[in-house]
Write an enzyme that holds these catalytic residues in place. Sequence first.
Site, PDB file in Angstrom:
ATOM      1  N   ARG A  22     -14.220  15.187  -4.483  1.00  0.00           N
ATOM      2  CA  ARG A  22     -15.267  14.420  -5.166  1.00  0.00           C
ATOM      3  C   ARG A  22     -15.064  12.899  -5.102  1.00  0.00           C
ATOM      4  O   ARG A  22     -15.961  12.140  -5.451  1.00  0.00           O
ATOM      5  CB  ARG A  22     -15.376  14.871  -6.630  1.00  0.00           C
ATOM      6  N   SER A  31      -5.131 -42.974   2.563  1.00  0.00           N
ATOM      7  CA  SER A  31      -6.094 -41.893   2.775  1.00  0.00           C
ATOM      8  C   SER A  31      -6.325 -41.613   4.251  1.00  0.00           C
ATOM      9  O   SER A  31      -6.208 -42.510   5.093  1.00  0.00           O
ATOM     10  CB  SER A  31      -7.434 -42.266   2.133  1.00  0.00           C
ATOM     11  N   LEU A  55       2.151  17.617  -9.884  1.00  0.00           N
ATOM     12  CA  LEU A  55       1.221  18.318  -8.997  1.00  0.00           C
ATOM     13  C   LEU A  55       0.280  17.308  -8.344  1.00  0.00           C
ATOM     14  O   LEU A  55      -0.415  16.559  -9.021  1.00  0.00           O
ATOM     15  CB  LEU A  55       0.421  19.362  -9.767  1.00  0.00           C
ATOM     16  N   ASP A  91      -2.929  12.928 -10.655  1.00  0.00           N
ATOM     17  CA  ASP A  91      -4.204  12.237 -10.864  1.00  0.00           C
ATOM     18  C   ASP A  91      -4.475  11.953 -12.344  1.00  0.00           C
ATOM     19  O   ASP A  91      -5.610  11.672 -12.729  1.00  0.00           O
ATOM     20  CB  ASP A  91      -5.359  13.035 -10.238  1.00  0.00           C
ATOM     21  N   TYR A 130       2.084 -27.996  13.026  1.00  0.00           N
ATOM     22  CA  TYR A 130       2.095 -26.956  14.050  1.00  0.00           C
ATOM     23  C   TYR A 130       1.697 -27.563  15.389  1.00  0.00           C
ATOM     24  O   TYR A 130       0.644 -28.192  15.501  1.00  0.00           O
ATOM     25  CB  TYR A 130       1.109 -25.865  13.620  1.00  0.00           C
ATOM     26  N   LYS A 146      -6.385  11.590  -2.886  1.00  0.00           N
ATOM     27  CA  LYS A 146      -6.746  11.169  -4.238  1.00  0.00           C
ATOM     28  C   LYS A 146      -5.618  10.452  -4.975  1.00  0.00           C
ATOM     29  O   LYS A 146      -5.838   9.422  -5.617  1.00  0.00           O
ATOM     30  CB  LYS A 146      -7.229  12.360  -5.063  1.00  0.00           C
ATOM     31  N   GLU A 197      -9.166  29.601 -19.691  1.00  0.00           N
ATOM     32  CA  GLU A 197      -9.950  28.679 -18.865  1.00  0.00           C
ATOM     33  C   GLU A 197     -11.445  28.849 -19.161  1.00  0.00           C
ATOM     34  O   GLU A 197     -11.906  29.956 -19.463  1.00  0.00           O
ATOM     35  CB  GLU A 197      -9.679  28.947 -17.377  1.00  0.00           C
ATOM     36  N   ALA A 249      -6.186 -39.253  -0.338  1.00  0.00           N
ATOM     37  CA  ALA A 249      -7.207 -38.253  -0.014  1.00  0.00           C
ATOM     38  C   ALA A 249      -7.260 -38.037   1.491  1.00  0.00           C
ATOM     39  O   ALA A 249      -7.162 -38.980   2.267  1.00  0.00           O
ATOM     40  CB  ALA A 249      -8.562 -38.715  -0.523  1.00  0.00           C
TER      41      ALA A 249
END
Length: 458
Positions: free
Chosen positions: A15, A407, A8, A106, A389, A22, A156, A382
């Site tokens: 809420r 480097s 379900l 849920d 590109y 939900k 209920e 480094a």
Amino acid sequence: MDLNVVILAAGKGTRMKSRLPKVLQPLAKKPLLSHVLETCFGLNATRVIVVYGHGGDQVQDTIARQFPDKPIQWVEQREQLGTGHAVKQALPALQEASRTLVLYGDVPLTSEDTLTRFLNQVTPGQVGVLTVRLDNPKGYGRIIRDHSGAVREIVEEKDAGDEIRKIQEVSTGIMLADSMDLQAWLPKIDNNNAQGEYYLTDLVKIANQHGVPVIGSLVDNAIEVEGVNERRQLARLERLYQRHLADQLMVEGVTLADPERIDIRGSLHAGQDSYIDVNCVFEGNVTLGANVEIGANCVIINSTIGDNSIVRPNCVIENSTIGESCEVGPFARMRPGTELKQKAKVGNFVETKNSVLGKGSKASHLTYLGDTVTGENVNIGAGTITCNYDGANKHKTLIGDGAFIGSNSSLVAPVEIGAGATIGAGSTITKAARENALTVARAKQITVEGWQRPTKKK
Ligand code: UD1
Ligand code: CA
């Protein structure tokens, strides 16, 4: 007997105060409904039927993308007239000779074990209700049992008097019945009650009228049947679920610096004696070998890390493969398609993308490697940048075994650096660099005699 499952999922979830339906709200980055569906598939149900209402298209699209090869049947409930009415919409989709298990979109954390136990406790021909005992049963349907322990009725909250409200055993909503009985009895359910709804729970009364025993199966872990109605509940379940995953890792032999501070949004497998420091996030499928160390604050997505490797703090690693005994970070970013072979090293402020770093090769500091294939024992100084590109296309950089890149060099792709080549620091390399030779490509250093620094004007 075949098993059909009806989930379900028609409720609006007002809420939650969200535009997202939900059942699509995420728990561990996966929709609530997906958790329920995965559990269903584990039960080998022959049919899985989802009753939807609000946001139907969005729910179906999302779920279809996630489970492309699972046959899920969708049934619309246009108006939400109650849980009994919702299951009634699914009747035409049920197999004749089957049992039907009703789950909720849920309620995400019901385990396969719990449901298997429930399916075994209730024999075909009987009706089953999964129940739980709560310290505060307010809001739930109360379980009325007779002297033999059979369930006579579910009342209920809004229809219950003071005595019944004291009962602490409640319905989780999860029920099981023969599909034929549902076909016969669901049309008999009316809405003469305090909420004017068609209650699925009224099935219990009707079964009893037909002399069919109703088994109440008690779950001991209330988290498994907890539903999500608002975000605070979602957050609570998220923490409980994460803690459960952390516990599983520890049971497998992984040390966690703090089991409350790890987030697994997918599946994480780790070998023995691996160690994970605080605040790490794992997404998708991640596999760590044995004796792997992950420093604090790492995000690792869909990647594999080999035995004895160390990832230092603050790394982001995505769709990458790290071999054995590698060192990564701190502050490294591995983008998709990165592969480190055994004992390779990527240090701080290094970004890699679609690149292979060969066995024992190192890029220790401040580097970008894109579309690069590096041989063994290469040293990348480094500040080295591969210029992959050209503004329109990507190009490859190939670096041979034992090369040394000085480097602050720029390697303008497509370009090849020969094995054993040395590139002088600060070079901009645009053509192939010969193997075992020194290549320098930068302006010559000059000294200007008599040059004076400018002085400030008065
Ligand atoms: C239901 C049970 C109650 C149980 C509780 C456990 C009934 C009448 N009551 O109450 O005994 O203790 O669950 O959480 O079944 N839904 C639809 N279509 C509808 C109505 C509901 O799909 O017309 C879905 C909702 O989206 C939700 C679930 O069914 O996921 C439960 O509905 P809800 O109205 O919240 O039932 P409860 O009042 O909580
Ligand atoms: Ca509810």
